[in-house]
Design a protein around this motif. Sequence first.
Motif, PDB file in Angstrom:
ATOM      1  N   MET A 209      31.029  41.219  45.931  1.00  8.58           N
ATOM      2  CA  MET A 209      32.060  40.977  44.928  1.00  8.58           C
ATOM      3  C   MET A 209      33.388  40.649  45.593  1.00  8.58           C
ATOM      4  O   MET A 209      34.090  39.724  45.173  1.00  8.58           O
ATOM      5  N   TYR A 210      33.725  41.403  46.625  1.00 10.15           N
ATOM      6  CA  TYR A 210      35.014  41.232  47.298  1.00 10.15           C
ATOM      7  C   TYR A 210      35.186  39.808  47.823  1.00 10.15           C
ATOM      8  O   TYR A 210      36.198  39.147  47.565  1.00 10.15           O
ATOM      9  N   TYR A 211      34.182  39.317  48.539  1.00 12.13           N
ATOM     10  CA  TYR A 211      34.311  37.988  49.140  1.00 12.13           C
ATOM     11  C   TYR A 211      34.046  36.868  48.135  1.00 12.13           C
ATOM     12  O   TYR A 211      34.517  35.747  48.327  1.00 12.13           O
ATOM     13  N   ALA A 212      33.344  37.176  47.055  1.00  9.96           N
ATOM     14  CA  ALA A 212      33.211  36.184  45.984  1.00  9.96           C
ATOM     15  C   ALA A 212      34.561  35.972  45.301  1.00  9.96           C
ATOM     16  O   ALA A 212      34.927  34.846  44.964  1.00  9.96           O
ATOM     17  N   TYR A 213      35.310  37.061  45.098  1.00  9.82           N
ATOM     18  CA  TYR A 213      36.674  36.934  44.578  1.00  9.82           C
ATOM     19  C   TYR A 213      37.568  36.198  45.583  1.00  9.82           C
ATOM     20  O   TYR A 213      38.362  35.331  45.227  1.00  9.82           O
ATOM     21  N   ARG A 214      37.415  36.575  46.837  1.00  6.09           N
ATOM     22  CA  ARG A 214      38.273  36.025  47.890  1.00  6.09           C
ATOM     23  C   ARG A 214      38.118  34.509  48.007  1.00  6.09           C
ATOM     24  O   ARG A 214      39.068  33.807  48.364  1.00  6.09           O
ATOM     25  N   TYR A 215      36.931  33.994  47.693  1.00  8.06           N
ATOM     26  CA  TYR A 215      36.663  32.567  47.820  1.00  8.06           C
ATOM     27  C   TYR A 215      37.679  31.729  47.047  1.00  8.06           C
ATOM     28  O   TYR A 215      38.180  30.712  47.538  1.00  8.06           O
ATOM     29  N   PHE A 216      38.003  32.150  45.826  1.00  8.60           N
ATOM     30  CA  PHE A 216      38.942  31.391  45.003  1.00  8.60           C
ATOM     31  C   PHE A 216      40.298  31.282  45.679  1.00  8.60           C
ATOM     32  O   PHE A 216      40.896  30.197  45.754  1.00  8.60           O
ATOM     33  N   PHE A 217      40.807  32.405  46.176  1.00  3.43           N
ATOM     34  CA  PHE A 217      42.147  32.390  46.767  1.00  3.43           C
ATOM     35  C   PHE A 217      42.152  31.747  48.145  1.00  3.43           C
ATOM     36  O   PHE A 217      43.122  31.098  48.539  1.00  3.43           O
ATOM     37  N   SER A 218      41.064  31.912  48.877  1.00  4.46           N
ATOM     38  CA  SER A 218      40.977  31.358  50.220  1.00  4.46           C
ATOM     39  C   SER A 218      40.891  29.840  50.217  1.00  4.46           C
ATOM     40  O   SER A 218      41.442  29.179  51.100  1.00  4.46           O
ATOM     41  N   THR A 219      40.212  29.286  49.216  1.00  3.12           N
ATOM     42  CA  THR A 219      39.998  27.839  49.192  1.00  3.12           C
ATOM     43  C   THR A 219      40.811  27.155  48.092  1.00  3.12           C
ATOM     44  O   THR A 219      41.695  26.344  48.371  1.00  3.12           O
ATOM     45  N   VAL A 220      40.530  27.486  46.847  1.00  2.00           N
ATOM     46  CA  VAL A 220      41.147  26.772  45.729  1.00  2.00           C
ATOM     47  C   VAL A 220      42.665  26.921  45.720  1.00  2.00           C
ATOM     48  O   VAL A 220      43.405  25.932  45.615  1.00  2.00           O
ATOM     49  N   MET A 221      43.173  28.145  45.842  1.00  2.43           N
ATOM     50  CA  MET A 221      44.611  28.351  45.749  1.00  2.43           C
ATOM     51  C   MET A 221      45.348  27.747  46.944  1.00  2.43           C
ATOM     52  O   MET A 221      46.476  27.253  46.807  1.00  2.43           O
ATOM     53  N   ASN A 222      44.739  27.766  48.123  1.00  2.00           N
ATOM     54  CA  ASN A 222      45.379  27.123  49.266  1.00  2.00           C
ATOM     55  C   ASN A 222      45.461  25.614  49.076  1.00  2.00           C
ATOM     56  O   ASN A 222      46.460  24.981  49.428  1.00  2.00           O
TER      57      ASN A 222
END
Length: 505
Positions: A209-222
């Motif tokens: 769950m943690y890294y699935a959430y992180r994916y959005f901020f790590s890729t899309v938001m950047n």
Amino acid sequence: MKNAGWSFSSKFLYFSIISGYIFYIFHLNFFEAIVNCISLCLFSLELLVIFDTTKKHRLRKTDFIELPADYKPFVSIFVPICKEPAEVVTPALISLSELDYENYEVYALVNNTPYDKDVENIRKICQSLGEKVKFFYIPQIEGFKAGVLNYALNLTSPKTEIVAVVDSDYIVEKDFLKKTVGYFKDPEIAVVQLPQNYFLNDTAVSKGMYYAYRYFFSTVMNTCNEYNAASFMGTMGLIRKSVLESIGGFSKEVITEDSEIGIRIHELGYKTVYIDHSKGKGLMPYSYAAYKKQRARWVFGNMQTIIKNLRFFIFSRLNFMQKLCYLAQNTIWFNNLFIPFWIMLLSCFEFVSFSFAFVVPYLAFLSSRALGLFFAMPVNTAVGLKERLYAFISFLSLTLPMATEWIKCLIYPKKEFWRTPKFKENFGIFRYLREGLSEILILIFSGLAFSVGILKNQFVLATGAFVNGLIYSSAIWQLYGFFKLSRSEKNENWINFTTLEKTAS
């Protein structure tokens, strides 16, 4: 994409893949083409994010900045609290009362909640934390979280220049304001957003769950930050009050009221900043049902955002890359697997024919998500291969709400807000199975379709059923993970992380 900063080889590869998909679609019949056109749109947007994330040079780099000595604007921090236990909210309020910044106040906004023991305890905690923390009890208010935030906006004093929103389960680091407020000295900056971050324990389901959430901020938001298209994300974000008032506050028509305001802010010509470093941690859902409903709300709300602001994607001052970025961040949770699934079932009874064209959406979905998690996310996040695999499975376990909620919104674009519980609930094994009943039924139907495909030598049908079953089997993994976690000592640590964090400090 002239200014995307991509290498020639990246542009060539991207356009070759997309052109190849388009060329394939031209050879399909009308219905097959429509289904694949939807998948092509989703696939191309996520691929855009992946290619941009993995490029060598960033066009726009944003990080924490020191607060100028001559700039200390007054900040009002809103903490919406709805049916939350006092034990969860208390550490969050304590952390906010101890920020290393003088010119601010905290609004504890208890709303749409019966006045019970928890509410009374929260009121007492607010009183004990001094004048900076103000308690507000709002028995009932329309508009869900948006209504509460707009209500609080009207309570702020004329000296308030910046509004921050922090979820009631977040423990915030002392320099949260000190490291972010300085950006607002530039009058063109309207939003400063930090990533959502969560407490983590050493279990597969938690890491997934943690890294699935992180994916959005790590890729899309950047990527969105690259092109001045980063939106407000609901918590750990700051907004210039005057801008928020000029756009009429948060929209009550959309259940993801946070991310919806970004496109309206950029339409006015303002800039936003996303800083990919955490300054606070919150709690993740504690059950599969809560995890799915949270994702369902995001998908439905993002579709509402697209519908409500469709005119901005056609006629607006947003540039081409901003429009693409807003489409990418609002469709990142979508997939196009609902129609192919029903075509697969109907083909078992020979009502329709299941061709390879209906397998392609599965391949597009799996390949884009795999590329994003296994190749793009590590660019900005230090994450091991095993954790990426957990995140991939966790993503797949949410396939059903991601496949259906945006379609539901197209049919009837209204939905009640559903908050994510932040407290422990003890369930028996049958309750856990009931939470995944839809996915279990889909697995059974996939098995039947696979059997029909093998018996009738319809190997394309068998292949589609096998891939569909493989995707939905992730729900069993997720269910087992939640069930196992609920009966382990680690779950106690997870649920009491806020208390433990405060005690340890």
